[in-house]
Design a protein around this motif. Sequence first.
Motif, PDB file in Angstrom:
ATOM      1  N   GLN A 274      -2.858 -71.668 -63.825  1.00 40.70           N
ATOM      2  CA  GLN A 274      -4.093 -72.425 -64.016  1.00 40.70           C
ATOM      3  C   GLN A 274      -5.288 -71.590 -63.568  1.00 40.70           C
ATOM      4  O   GLN A 274      -5.806 -71.765 -62.461  1.00 40.70           O
ATOM      5  CB  GLN A 274      -4.032 -73.743 -63.237  1.00 40.70           C
ATOM      6  N   PRO A 275      -5.764 -70.659 -64.423  1.00 37.55           N
ATOM      7  CA  PRO A 275      -6.931 -69.846 -64.062  1.00 37.55           C
ATOM      8  C   PRO A 275      -8.203 -70.700 -64.044  1.00 37.55           C
ATOM      9  O   PRO A 275      -8.230 -71.793 -64.616  1.00 37.55           O
ATOM     10  CB  PRO A 275      -6.981 -68.813 -65.186  1.00 37.55           C
ATOM     11  N   PHE A 276      -9.243 -70.203 -63.371  1.00 39.72           N
ATOM     12  CA  PHE A 276     -10.474 -71.002 -63.253  1.00 39.72           C
ATOM     13  C   PHE A 276     -11.221 -71.099 -64.574  1.00 39.72           C
ATOM     14  O   PHE A 276     -12.028 -71.996 -64.786  1.00 39.72           O
ATOM     15  CB  PHE A 276     -11.377 -70.439 -62.143  1.00 39.72           C
ATOM     16  N   VAL A 277     -10.979 -70.163 -65.491  1.00 44.45           N
ATOM     17  CA  VAL A 277     -11.546 -70.248 -66.840  1.00 44.45           C
ATOM     18  C   VAL A 277     -10.487 -69.705 -67.803  1.00 44.45           C
ATOM     19  O   VAL A 277      -9.781 -68.740 -67.491  1.00 44.45           O
ATOM     20  CB  VAL A 277     -12.884 -69.469 -66.940  1.00 44.45           C
ATOM     21  N   ASN A 278     -10.373 -70.344 -68.959  1.00 41.54           N
ATOM     22  CA  ASN A 278      -9.285 -70.016 -69.888  1.00 41.54           C
ATOM     23  C   ASN A 278      -9.658 -68.853 -70.806  1.00 41.54           C
ATOM     24  O   ASN A 278     -10.251 -69.044 -71.872  1.00 41.54           O
ATOM     25  CB  ASN A 278      -8.926 -71.257 -70.712  1.00 41.54           C
ATOM     26  N   LEU A 279      -9.290 -67.627 -70.410  1.00 47.23           N
ATOM     27  CA  LEU A 279      -9.578 -66.450 -71.232  1.00 47.23           C
ATOM     28  C   LEU A 279      -8.729 -66.411 -72.499  1.00 47.23           C
ATOM     29  O   LEU A 279      -9.033 -65.659 -73.428  1.00 47.23           O
ATOM     30  CB  LEU A 279      -9.340 -65.175 -70.421  1.00 47.23           C
ATOM     31  N   GLY A 280      -7.682 -67.238 -72.551  1.00 45.34           N
ATOM     32  CA  GLY A 280      -6.835 -67.291 -73.740  1.00 45.34           C
ATOM     33  C   GLY A 280      -7.581 -67.765 -74.981  1.00 45.34           C
ATOM     34  O   GLY A 280      -7.123 -67.555 -76.108  1.00 45.34           O
ATOM     35  N   LEU A 281      -8.746 -68.393 -74.779  1.00 44.67           N
ATOM     36  CA  LEU A 281      -9.552 -68.841 -75.928  1.00 44.67           C
ATOM     37  C   LEU A 281      -9.968 -67.674 -76.815  1.00 44.67           C
ATOM     38  O   LEU A 281     -10.189 -67.844 -78.015  1.00 44.67           O
ATOM     39  CB  LEU A 281     -10.799 -69.590 -75.435  1.00 44.67           C
ATOM     40  N   TYR A 282     -10.071 -66.481 -76.225  1.00 42.93           N
ATOM     41  CA  TYR A 282     -10.447 -65.319 -77.025  1.00 42.93           C
ATOM     42  C   TYR A 282      -9.381 -64.988 -78.074  1.00 42.93           C
ATOM     43  O   TYR A 282      -9.631 -64.227 -79.007  1.00 42.93           O
ATOM     44  CB  TYR A 282     -10.676 -64.103 -76.129  1.00 42.93           C
ATOM     45  N   GLY A 283      -8.176 -65.563 -77.913  1.00 40.08           N
ATOM     46  CA  GLY A 283      -7.113 -65.338 -78.892  1.00 40.08           C
ATOM     47  C   GLY A 283      -7.262 -66.188 -80.141  1.00 40.08           C
ATOM     48  O   GLY A 283      -6.578 -65.959 -81.134  1.00 40.08           O
ATOM     49  N   GLN A 284      -8.168 -67.185 -80.116  1.00 43.34           N
ATOM     50  CA  GLN A 284      -8.411 -68.011 -81.295  1.00 43.34           C
ATOM     51  C   GLN A 284      -9.429 -67.313 -82.195  1.00 43.34           C
ATOM     52  O   GLN A 284     -10.492 -66.898 -81.743  1.00 43.34           O
ATOM     53  CB  GLN A 284      -8.933 -69.390 -80.886  1.00 43.34           C
ATOM     54  N   ARG A 285      -9.087 -67.199 -83.487  1.00 46.38           N
ATOM     55  CA  ARG A 285      -9.894 -66.387 -84.398  1.00 46.38           C
ATOM     56  C   ARG A 285     -11.354 -66.848 -84.472  1.00 46.38           C
ATOM     57  O   ARG A 285     -12.270 -66.043 -84.380  1.00 46.38           O
ATOM     58  CB  ARG A 285      -9.273 -66.402 -85.803  1.00 46.38           C
TER      59      ARG A 285
END
Length: 536
Positions: A274-285
């Motif tokens: 559970q990171p403080f901000v979701n950097l995984g969003l950069y994986g969405q085109r």
Amino acid sequence: MARTTIDTPGGGQSRVPAVPGEKVSGRTWLAVAAGMLGAFMAVLDIQITNSSLKDILGALSATQEEGSWIATAYLVAEIIVIPMTGLFVRVFGMRGYMMGTTALFLGFSTLCGFAWNLESMIVFRMLQGFTGGALIPMAMTLVMAKLPPSRRATGMAIFGLTATLAPSMGPTLGGYLSELYGWPSIFYINWVPGLLLIGGIAVGLDKEKTNLSLLYNADWLGIFCMAVGLGSLTIFLEEGNSKDWFDSAFINTFAALSVAGLLGWVVTGATRRQPFVNLGLYGQRNFAAATALSMAMGMGLYGSAFILPLFLAQIPGYSPMQIGEVIMWAGLPQLFIMPFVAKLSSKVDNRILCTFGLLLFGGSCMMNAYMDASTGYDQLLLSQIVRALGQPFVMLTLSNFAMNGIAPKDMPSASSLINMTRNLGGSIGIALLATALTNREHFHSARLGESVSSFALATQERLDVLSASFVGKGFDSATASDMALKAVDGIVRRESFVMAYNDGFFLVAMVLFACIGVLWFSDKVKAPSGGGGGAH
């Protein structure tokens, strides 16, 4: 309003509205309007010191190079706090956090006006940025969390205005206030929108319980890496040109810290549950494309707001108030075009609208790429209006691309990341342009110097005419010859600067035009019945 409980990044749970009904209460609109006022105020304060910098430096007995830290301190703190807003909202609640951070922002703004030396000003500006920066993503989060899809385009249209109007109006407002009331007034003026913001949020949002335990369980290693990485990167970009980039040990240190910090942030974000901000969003085109465009838009917005005042102050010698009168035309027409763009966004593929906006914005920069020493208010009016017509098409559709398909729990992260990227793009744009202006001025000066040599017949004739003119005014021949040489040298330097400014605008235009290709990698998006974010 019905509520649901969801897990959020950073630990714990957060209450967010369940799908809002179509009807929006006056209280909700009041809260959204207050949030927009906060975003406008925070972005405005990035630029507002530019017009008054000479007066501030004089009062604080500081040099131009030292004075650059007044803006850098604000930007560093602002860009660090933006990704942290999601965590703080989960801890203090949206209402408590916005009211608290605004109250602190007003206090630090007042202290900036009372600053007694450069060091105190830099500290207060940093604290002002840390408290005010949160207001930028909070405005977008309010729109996404409190408005139903059919009303989000209206909310995003207003948010787009804050992002594009504020950079245009900052130098204008700063110039007027400094000239009429002195430079401290540019900080005291924040009390007017600040108190309105606190009142609007107090009335418009419900109270929420604080959850301080989330602070103990927060991803502090990730936050530390983020702060080091983004802070060092901003210092590297803001101070690089004045310190000759990698020839400076100071700059090399911050370059290394920025790389280490950002890598550490990515690693901790990827490995923590559970990171403080979701950097995984950069994986969405769509989000990745919107992020790239947001960075370029930041370069265009802050870059053009950086070059034009410099040109007007240096070449035609405009006062801060006169510069403001030119720049305001990049802002005012947006008030009338934004509602029209919001309606179009639900009917037309947003990629088409954004392309149109980028063509207008880039075209306005191309119009400014052919200035000469006589260019002033009348010649710049049309390009400023074209810029104002183009920016809303880009800002509103960018928000739609960014938020398309984002889960409710990720909205604070998405809002933080997209706004952080735009501010970072502004820092990159200003750094690139400052360096380009320096290098291109040297290049053009050398090329012109080759043509305007003392051996050239045209130069000799010009020197003779100028010398004769100075002799006619009572100077002896030796002094007149020196004055003629200085006059010709001044013309060469002036023209080389004009050509460098033209090159700067050309560079911004090319970046904006290149974004059109990136844009079409995203999905087709329309705002549902006037709202932000559905894909069709």
